[in-house]
Write a protein that holds these residues in place. Structure first.
Motif, PDB file in Angstrom:
ATOM      1  N   TYR A  48      13.763  24.034   5.228  1.00  0.00           N
ATOM      2  CA  TYR A  48      13.858  22.633   4.788  1.00  0.00           C
ATOM      3  C   TYR A  48      15.296  22.255   4.450  1.00  0.00           C
ATOM      4  O   TYR A  48      16.007  23.007   3.771  1.00  0.00           O
ATOM      5  N   ALA A  49      15.711  21.081   4.918  1.00  0.00           N
ATOM      6  CA  ALA A  49      16.993  20.488   4.527  1.00  0.00           C
ATOM      7  C   ALA A  49      16.815  18.977   4.596  1.00  0.00           C
ATOM      8  O   ALA A  49      16.413  18.441   5.644  1.00  0.00           O
ATOM      9  N   PRO A  61      -5.059  19.869  11.432  1.00  0.00           N
ATOM     10  CA  PRO A  61      -3.841  19.973  10.612  1.00  0.00           C
ATOM     11  C   PRO A  61      -2.694  19.163  11.215  1.00  0.00           C
ATOM     12  O   PRO A  61      -2.551  19.067  12.435  1.00  0.00           O
ATOM     13  N   LEU A  62      -1.881  18.565  10.348  1.00  0.00           N
ATOM     14  CA  LEU A  62      -0.718  17.802  10.773  1.00  0.00           C
ATOM     15  C   LEU A  62       0.543  18.396  10.171  1.00  0.00           C
ATOM     16  O   LEU A  62       0.507  19.080   9.135  1.00  0.00           O
ATOM     17  N   TYR A  63       1.655  18.085  10.830  1.00  0.00           N
ATOM     18  CA  TYR A  63       2.962  18.544  10.359  1.00  0.00           C
ATOM     19  C   TYR A  63       3.906  17.351  10.295  1.00  0.00           C
ATOM     20  O   TYR A  63       4.079  16.637  11.279  1.00  0.00           O
ATOM     21  N   PHE A  64       4.477  17.143   9.127  1.00  0.00           N
ATOM     22  CA  PHE A  64       5.401  16.040   8.904  1.00  0.00           C
ATOM     23  C   PHE A  64       6.816  16.584   8.986  1.00  0.00           C
ATOM     24  O   PHE A  64       7.254  17.330   8.111  1.00  0.00           O
ATOM     25  N   MET A  65       7.510  16.255  10.059  1.00  0.00           N
ATOM     26  CA  MET A  65       8.867  16.763  10.312  1.00  0.00           C
ATOM     27  C   MET A  65       8.900  18.290  10.235  1.00  0.00           C
ATOM     28  O   MET A  65       9.864  18.885   9.755  1.00  0.00           O
ATOM     29  N   GLY A  66       7.804  18.923  10.694  1.00  0.00           N
ATOM     30  CA  GLY A  66       7.712  20.378  10.710  1.00  0.00           C
ATOM     31  C   GLY A  66       7.028  20.982   9.506  1.00  0.00           C
ATOM     32  O   GLY A  66       6.666  22.164   9.529  1.00  0.00           O
ATOM     33  N   ALA A  67       6.838  20.222   8.440  1.00  0.00           N
ATOM     34  CA  ALA A  67       6.212  20.736   7.223  1.00  0.00           C
ATOM     35  C   ALA A  67       4.704  20.496   7.278  1.00  0.00           C
ATOM     36  O   ALA A  67       4.255  19.397   7.610  1.00  0.00           O
ATOM     37  N   VAL A 110       0.863  -1.175   0.000  1.00  0.00           N
ATOM     38  CA  VAL A 110       0.000   0.000   0.000  1.00  0.00           C
ATOM     39  C   VAL A 110       0.901   1.227   0.000  1.00  0.00           C
ATOM     40  O   VAL A 110       2.032   1.189   0.480  1.00  0.00           O
ATOM     41  N   CYS A 111       0.393   2.321  -0.558  1.00  0.00           N
ATOM     42  CA  CYS A 111       1.205   3.526  -0.705  1.00  0.00           C
ATOM     43  C   CYS A 111       0.463   4.731  -0.137  1.00  0.00           C
ATOM     44  O   CYS A 111      -0.755   4.715   0.027  1.00  0.00           O
ATOM     45  N   GLY A 112       1.229   5.756   0.137  1.00  0.00           N
ATOM     46  CA  GLY A 112       0.663   7.034   0.544  1.00  0.00           C
ATOM     47  C   GLY A 112       1.459   8.162  -0.073  1.00  0.00           C
ATOM     48  O   GLY A 112       2.695   8.123  -0.079  1.00  0.00           O
ATOM     49  N   LEU A 113       0.772   9.133  -0.628  1.00  0.00           N
ATOM     50  CA  LEU A 113       1.426  10.313  -1.194  1.00  0.00           C
ATOM     51  C   LEU A 113       1.066  11.512  -0.329  1.00  0.00           C
ATOM     52  O   LEU A 113      -0.110  11.859  -0.197  1.00  0.00           O
ATOM     53  N   ILE A 114       2.082  12.115   0.289  1.00  0.00           N
ATOM     54  CA  ILE A 114       1.878  13.239   1.196  1.00  0.00           C
ATOM     55  C   ILE A 114       2.465  14.490   0.545  1.00  0.00           C
ATOM     56  O   ILE A 114       3.646  14.515   0.183  1.00  0.00           O
ATOM     57  N   VAL A 115       1.624  15.516   0.386  1.00  0.00           N
ATOM     58  CA  VAL A 115       2.081  16.797  -0.169  1.00  0.00           C
ATOM     59  C   VAL A 115       2.317  17.759   0.978  1.00  0.00           C
ATOM     60  O   VAL A 115       1.432  17.965   1.829  1.00  0.00           O
ATOM     61  N   LEU A 116       3.518  18.361   1.010  1.00  0.00           N
ATOM     62  CA  LEU A 116       3.955  19.165   2.157  1.00  0.00           C
ATOM     63  C   LEU A 116       4.255  20.604   1.770  1.00  0.00           C
ATOM     64  O   LEU A 116       4.724  20.879   0.646  1.00  0.00           O
ATOM     65  N   ASP A 117       4.019  21.497   2.726  1.00  0.00           N
ATOM     66  CA  ASP A 117       4.457  22.891   2.628  1.00  0.00           C
ATOM     67  C   ASP A 117       5.679  23.046   3.529  1.00  0.00           C
ATOM     68  O   ASP A 117       5.554  23.142   4.746  1.00  0.00           O
ATOM     69  N   PRO A 118       6.893  23.054   2.970  1.00  0.00           N
ATOM     70  CA  PRO A 118       8.100  23.077   3.803  1.00  0.00           C
ATOM     71  C   PRO A 118       8.385  24.427   4.442  1.00  0.00           C
ATOM     72  O   PRO A 118       9.299  24.537   5.266  1.00  0.00           O
ATOM     73  N   SER A 119       7.595  25.461   4.090  1.00  0.00           N
ATOM     74  CA  SER A 119       7.880  26.791   4.636  1.00  0.00           C
ATOM     75  C   SER A 119       7.625  26.862   6.139  1.00  0.00           C
ATOM     76  O   SER A 119       8.105  27.786   6.802  1.00  0.00           O
ATOM     77  N   THR A 120       6.886  25.892   6.681  1.00  0.00           N
ATOM     78  CA  THR A 120       6.597  25.910   8.119  1.00  0.00           C
ATOM     79  C   THR A 120       7.688  25.238   8.948  1.00  0.00           C
ATOM     80  O   THR A 120       7.621  25.259  10.177  1.00  0.00           O
ATOM     81  N   ILE A 121       8.673  24.632   8.318  1.00  0.00           N
ATOM     82  CA  ILE A 121       9.729  23.939   9.063  1.00  0.00           C
ATOM     83  C   ILE A 121      10.613  24.957   9.777  1.00  0.00           C
ATOM     84  O   ILE A 121      11.177  25.860   9.131  1.00  0.00           O
ATOM     85  N   PRO A 122      10.728  24.881  11.095  1.00  0.00           N
ATOM     86  CA  PRO A 122      11.626  25.805  11.805  1.00  0.00           C
ATOM     87  C   PRO A 122      13.055  25.701  11.271  1.00  0.00           C
ATOM     88  O   PRO A 122      13.625  24.622  11.210  1.00  0.00           O
ATOM     89  N   GLY A 123      13.614  26.817  10.853  1.00  0.00           N
ATOM     90  CA  GLY A 123      14.969  26.819  10.316  1.00  0.00           C
ATOM     91  C   GLY A 123      15.035  26.486   8.837  1.00  0.00           C
ATOM     92  O   GLY A 123      16.118  26.526   8.251  1.00  0.00           O
TER      93      GLY A 123
END
Length: 478
Positions: free
Chosen positions: A38-39, A395-401, A23-36
């Motif tokens: 995206y890296a 709302p959820l945040y994936f590694m800050g995104a 099974v798969c999952g595709l997650i679309v993220l907004d990285p602008s919310t990551i503190p410091g």
């Protein structure tokens, strides 16, 4: 020792190079919310930290000698996050088409069974500044609900929530020896005839009850009664993916106005989209398409172990009904009968019978079934699978995104080369569609019909509400 349940192991035995059981999952993220900012190295390090204490992410399979029993899970003592989390970038212009092409290719690659059964790709450059994450896990390790829970474990409710503190390293469990595995397998095999006898009586009662329900017209739709379509044959290993969004508030308005359920509305929209799509191609059957709808039995199952806690019911999608409101009303009535029928079946029936899946003969049978193209010779069992998994309403945040969308994608099968999976999240309903590429090449043409059909259904509901006079109104009323 953690032995796979019969149902979990069945997904291993069902797998072939063409019939992939992940099974798969595709997650679309907004990285602008990551503190410091995206890296990728920082994201990978956080993922590594979060999966270390979750068995589904760091255990691997070990076969029982001579395949006398289902495999067992053992801890991967050489777990390496670099073998599971990868970095990719979309080619220009980095839009929907490029993401679909890449993820379709990734979905068609089997998982390496010598390692923990999951892979993740962090895909940069989607629509400019967005990041997409494509996660793949074998069905032997998760079902819809447990998969959603695992994704939630990787997320937080705030972007700046610090990662969990690293705990004590997991103790390596003692692995049983070959003789111990053989001995356990022999003892279990000796007990199977007794278990079969115990299952016979409730199974006979189930058949009798089903016949009675069918006679009274209150049984769920029957398998092997589906019409044949373009996606009901032998599949290949190629996959094609599409994804889109529906407004949850609109679905709830329709649900409330008609006295139905969210699932009824979703199935009605899916039926309308499939009707429109097949009619456009000149391939709409005269009778309704039949869907298998997985149902979670986690709250009712008496089994403690096992990753998959599911049953299933069959539902007609009303693709033979042109009017969307009439389709919803008919589908809601059929759904009530199907749920009542399903509730009369033991929550553990599928799991209990799956224990009799013999590792060697089951796999050989699946390969023979595909090689002989038997899916094209017998009546169609079902046309497709439709799964509806409730997700978190916040709302959820994936590694800050910030998670902008989360699209689930299930497996496809010989005889049913289309899967539609739906998940709600923070006010939206995300629709993921996956199919065998040769069976349904234009998935985008199907996906874009979902919001159109929801809007059409909502208009019909609103039109009826406007045309119906208020209670007590009539000639001469004021």
């Amino acid at each position: 020792m953690d032995r796979l349940s019969g149902l979990d192991a069945s997904f291993l035995y069902l797998e072939t190079p063409e019939q992939l059981m992940h099974v798969c999952g595709l997650i679309v993220l907004d990285p602008s919310t990551i503190p410091g900012g995206y890296a990728f190295p920082a994201v990978r390090a956080q993922i590594d930290r979060r999966v270390r204490d979750v068995p589904a992410f760091n255990r691997k399979l070990r076969k029982v000698p001579l395949r006398l029993d289902h495999p067992i899970w053992v801890q991967d003592t050489h777990f390496d996050i670099d073998r599971h989390v990868h970095r990719l970038a979309l080619p220009a212009p980095g839009g929907y088409d490029e993401l679909v092409e890449l993820t379709s290719h990734l979905a068609g690659i089997p998982l390496d069974r010598s390692r923990p059964l999951w892979q993740m790709w962090v895909i940069e450059g989607y629509e400019g500044d967005q990041v997409a994450v494509f996660l793949k896990m074998h069905h032997a390790t998760v079902d819809g609900v447990s998969g959603a829970n695992l994704i939630s474990h990787l997320c937080t409710l705030e972007p700046d929530t610090p990662p969990d503190e690293a705990g004590e390293p997991q103790a390596t469990e003692r692995e049983p020896g070959e003789l111990e595995l053989v001995g356990r397998a022999l003892v279990r095999n000796l007990s199977l005839p007794v278990a079969a006898v115990k299952l016979l009586s409730p199974s006979v009662a189930l058949v009798t009850g089903t016949v009675d329900r069918a006679r009274r017209g209150i049984a769920m739709a029957a398998p092997f009664s589906a019409p044949r379509t373009m996606f009901n044959g032998t599949i290949t290993g190629h996959r094609t993916i599409g994804f889109g969004d529906l407004d949850l508030d609109t679905i709830k308005r329709v649900k409330n106005a008609t006295g139905t359920t969210v699932n009824d509305v979703v199935l009605t929209v899916a039926g309308g989209a499939l009707r429109s799509y097949l009619e456009h191609l000149g391939e709409l059957p005269a009778t309704s398409l039949l869907a298998t709808v997985p149902v979670s039995v986690r709250g009712a199952s008496r089994h403690v172990g096992g990753a998959n806690k599911v049953s299933a019911l069959f539902a007609k999608l009303g693709t033979d009904v042109e009017d969307p409101l009439a389709r919803l009303e008919a589908l809601a009535e059929h759904s009530r009968h199907a749920k009542d029928h399903h509730n009369a079946i033991s929550a553990d029936a599928l799991q209990d019978w799956a224990e009799f899946a013999a590792p060697r003969t089951f796999g050989l049978a699946v390969r023979a079934y595909a090689a002989l193209r038997l899916a094209e010779r017998h009546p169609v069992v079902h046309n497709l699978v439709i799964s509806n998994v409730p997700g978190p309403p916040v709302p959820l945040y994936f590694m800050g995104a910030r998670v902008r969308a989360l699209y689930p994608l299930g497996p496809v099968f010989h005889g049913a080369g289309l899967n539609i999976s739906v998940m709600s999240q923070a006010g939206d309903v995300h629709v993921g569609v996956i199919a065998c590429r040769e069976s349904l090449p234009d998935v985008a043409g199907l996906v874009r019909r979902f919001p159109e059909e929801l809007a059409r259904l909502a208009r019909e509901v609103e039109g009826r509400a406007l045309s119906d006079p208020p209670a007590g109104a009539g000639p001469g009323s004021r």
